[in-house]
Design a protein around this motif. Structure first.
Motif, PDB file in Angstrom:
ATOM      1  N   ASN A   1      40.979  41.630  25.743  1.00 27.33           N
ATOM      2  CA  ASN A   1      40.743  40.185  25.769  1.00 27.33           C
ATOM      3  C   ASN A   1      41.691  39.433  26.703  1.00 27.33           C
ATOM      4  N   ALA A   2      42.565  40.159  27.401  1.00 26.68           N
ATOM      5  CA  ALA A   2      43.509  39.510  28.322  1.00 26.68           C
ATOM      6  C   ALA A   2      42.765  38.710  29.388  1.00 26.68           C
ATOM      7  N   SER A   3      41.585  39.173  29.771  1.00 27.84           N
ATOM      8  CA  SER A   3      40.821  38.454  30.803  1.00 27.84           C
ATOM      9  C   SER A   3      40.356  37.071  30.328  1.00 27.84           C
ATOM     10  N   LYS A   4      40.466  36.823  29.031  1.00 29.13           N
ATOM     11  CA  LYS A   4      40.118  35.499  28.495  1.00 29.13           C
ATOM     12  C   LYS A   4      41.268  34.496  28.692  1.00 29.13           C
ATOM     13  N   ILE A   5      42.407  34.993  29.164  1.00 28.67           N
ATOM     14  CA  ILE A   5      43.554  34.113  29.437  1.00 28.67           C
ATOM     15  C   ILE A   5      43.308  33.483  30.805  1.00 28.67           C
ATOM     16  N   THR A   6      43.040  32.195  30.793  1.00 27.76           N
ATOM     17  CA  THR A   6      42.714  31.500  32.036  1.00 27.76           C
ATOM     18  C   THR A   6      43.552  30.229  32.145  1.00 27.76           C
ATOM     19  N   GLY A   7      43.458  29.575  33.279  1.00 30.47           N
ATOM     20  CA  GLY A   7      44.174  28.322  33.479  1.00 30.47           C
ATOM     21  C   GLY A   7      45.230  28.458  34.557  1.00 30.47           C
ATOM     22  N   MET A   8      46.057  27.437  34.635  1.00 30.09           N
ATOM     23  CA  MET A   8      47.084  27.379  35.677  1.00 30.09           C
ATOM     24  C   MET A   8      48.440  27.807  35.109  1.00 30.09           C
ATOM     25  N   ILE A   9      49.165  28.556  35.928  1.00 27.23           N
ATOM     26  CA  ILE A   9      50.549  28.896  35.603  1.00 27.23           C
ATOM     27  C   ILE A   9      51.319  28.958  36.920  1.00 27.23           C
ATOM     28  N   CYS A  10      52.423  28.248  36.984  1.00 26.17           N
ATOM     29  CA  CYS A  10      53.262  28.226  38.192  1.00 26.17           C
ATOM     30  C   CYS A  10      52.451  27.857  39.434  1.00 26.17           C
ATOM     31  N   GLY A  11      51.470  26.979  39.270  1.00 26.91           N
ATOM     32  CA  GLY A  11      50.681  26.509  40.407  1.00 26.91           C
ATOM     33  C   GLY A  11      49.561  27.439  40.836  1.00 26.91           C
ATOM     34  N   TYR A  12      49.356  28.511  40.093  1.00 32.45           N
ATOM     35  CA  TYR A  12      48.288  29.469  40.424  1.00 32.45           C
ATOM     36  C   TYR A  12      47.264  29.513  39.305  1.00 32.45           C
ATOM     37  N   ARG A  13      45.998  29.661  39.665  1.00 31.74           N
ATOM     38  CA  ARG A  13      44.939  29.865  38.676  1.00 31.74           C
ATOM     39  C   ARG A  13      44.959  31.349  38.317  1.00 31.74           C
ATOM     40  N   ILE A  14      45.237  31.655  37.065  1.00 31.97           N
ATOM     41  CA  ILE A  14      45.436  33.041  36.622  1.00 31.97           C
ATOM     42  C   ILE A  14      44.272  33.948  36.996  1.00 31.97           C
ATOM     43  N   GLU A  15      43.053  33.462  36.758  1.00 30.21           N
ATOM     44  CA  GLU A  15      41.882  34.317  36.995  1.00 30.21           C
ATOM     45  C   GLU A  15      41.640  34.601  38.479  1.00 30.21           C
ATOM     46  N   GLU A  16      42.354  33.906  39.365  1.00 31.32           N
ATOM     47  CA  GLU A  16      42.185  34.116  40.808  1.00 31.32           C
ATOM     48  C   GLU A  16      43.315  34.931  41.441  1.00 31.32           C
ATOM     49  N   ILE A  17      44.296  35.333  40.638  1.00 25.83           N
ATOM     50  CA  ILE A  17      45.414  36.131  41.166  1.00 25.83           C
ATOM     51  C   ILE A  17      44.891  37.530  41.485  1.00 25.83           C
ATOM     52  N   GLU A  18      45.066  37.932  42.726  1.00 24.76           N
ATOM     53  CA  GLU A  18      44.478  39.202  43.183  1.00 24.76           C
ATOM     54  C   GLU A  18      45.321  40.423  42.830  1.00 24.76           C
ATOM     55  N   ASP A  19      46.632  40.303  42.850  1.00 27.01           N
ATOM     56  CA  ASP A  19      47.484  41.453  42.542  1.00 27.01           C
ATOM     57  C   ASP A  19      47.433  41.724  41.030  1.00 27.01           C
ATOM     58  N   PRO A  20      46.973  42.904  40.615  1.00 30.15           N
ATOM     59  CA  PRO A  20      46.817  43.190  39.178  1.00 30.15           C
ATOM     60  C   PRO A  20      48.121  43.073  38.381  1.00 30.15           C
ATOM     61  N   LEU A  21      49.237  43.521  38.962  1.00 25.94           N
ATOM     62  CA  LEU A  21      50.512  43.427  38.255  1.00 25.94           C
ATOM     63  C   LEU A  21      50.943  41.973  38.115  1.00 25.94           C
ATOM     64  N   MET A  22      50.829  41.197  39.184  1.00 26.68           N
ATOM     65  CA  MET A  22      51.197  39.783  39.106  1.00 26.68           C
ATOM     66  C   MET A  22      50.317  39.066  38.079  1.00 26.68           C
ATOM     67  N   GLN A  23      49.051  39.424  38.023  1.00 29.29           N
ATOM     68  CA  GLN A  23      48.161  38.799  37.048  1.00 29.29           C
ATOM     69  C   GLN A  23      48.626  39.105  35.617  1.00 29.29           C
ATOM     70  N   LYS A  24      49.044  40.339  35.356  1.00 32.98           N
ATOM     71  CA  LYS A  24      49.537  40.696  34.016  1.00 32.98           C
ATOM     72  C   LYS A  24      50.803  39.906  33.674  1.00 32.98           C
ATOM     73  N   ILE A  25      51.690  39.768  34.652  1.00 34.23           N
ATOM     74  CA  ILE A  25      52.920  38.995  34.438  1.00 34.23           C
ATOM     75  C   ILE A  25      52.562  37.546  34.105  1.00 34.23           C
ATOM     76  N   ARG A  26      51.615  36.994  34.836  1.00 42.40           N
ATOM     77  CA  ARG A  26      51.197  35.603  34.585  1.00 42.40           C
ATOM     78  C   ARG A  26      50.457  35.454  33.257  1.00 42.40           C
ATOM     79  N   TYR A  27      49.722  36.491  32.844  1.00 42.87           N
ATOM     80  CA  TYR A  27      49.119  36.462  31.502  1.00 42.87           C
ATOM     81  C   TYR A  27      50.230  36.290  30.471  1.00 42.87           C
ATOM     82  N   MET A  28      51.297  37.077  30.619  1.00 42.79           N
ATOM     83  CA  MET A  28      52.401  37.017  29.671  1.00 42.79           C
ATOM     84  C   MET A  28      53.067  35.639  29.716  1.00 42.79           C
TER      85      MET A  28
END
Length: 116
Positions: free
Chosen positions: A70-97
């Protein structure tokens, strides 16, 4: 953003900052652990081991037993980036957290944070 630099941050130091952040907002370390365990699939013992061995974020996520489906349900903005649009998989996981911790600190109900 220099991703490599972020990936080398110690999870233990990030965890300490997260803990301070949520406790300032009258949430608990136990609640913090709950959201991190939910995201990563670690159990409490494994999480403690990651903190003690001072794993960097790259290792922390590489060794995570099971990213929550269900991590893919984590959406929205964090640190000026839209989480669902972050291309690097590791960076996306960090931003999910980061996003889960922000929601915890903002007083969201746990069942909302855990996408139940």
């Amino acid at each position: 953003m220099e991703n490599k630099k972020v990936f080398q941050y110690s999870f233990a130091s990030i965890y300490r900052l997260y803990k301070e952040k949520v406790e300032k907002k009258e949430r608990t370390a136990e609640e913090l652990d709950t959201v991190i365990l939910w995201l990563t699939g670690y159990n409490k013992k494994q999480l403690k081991e990651q903190i003690e061995k001072k794993s960097d974020l790259e290792t922390f996520f590489a060794e995570a037993p099971n990213l929550n489906p269900n991590a893919s349900k984590i959406t929205g903005m964090i640190c000026g980036y839209r989480i669902e649009e972050i291309e690097d998989p590791l960076m996306q996981k960090i931003r999910y957290m980061d996003k889960l911790v922000d929601e915890l600190a903002k007083g969201r109900k746990m069942e909302k944070i855990l996408r139940e």
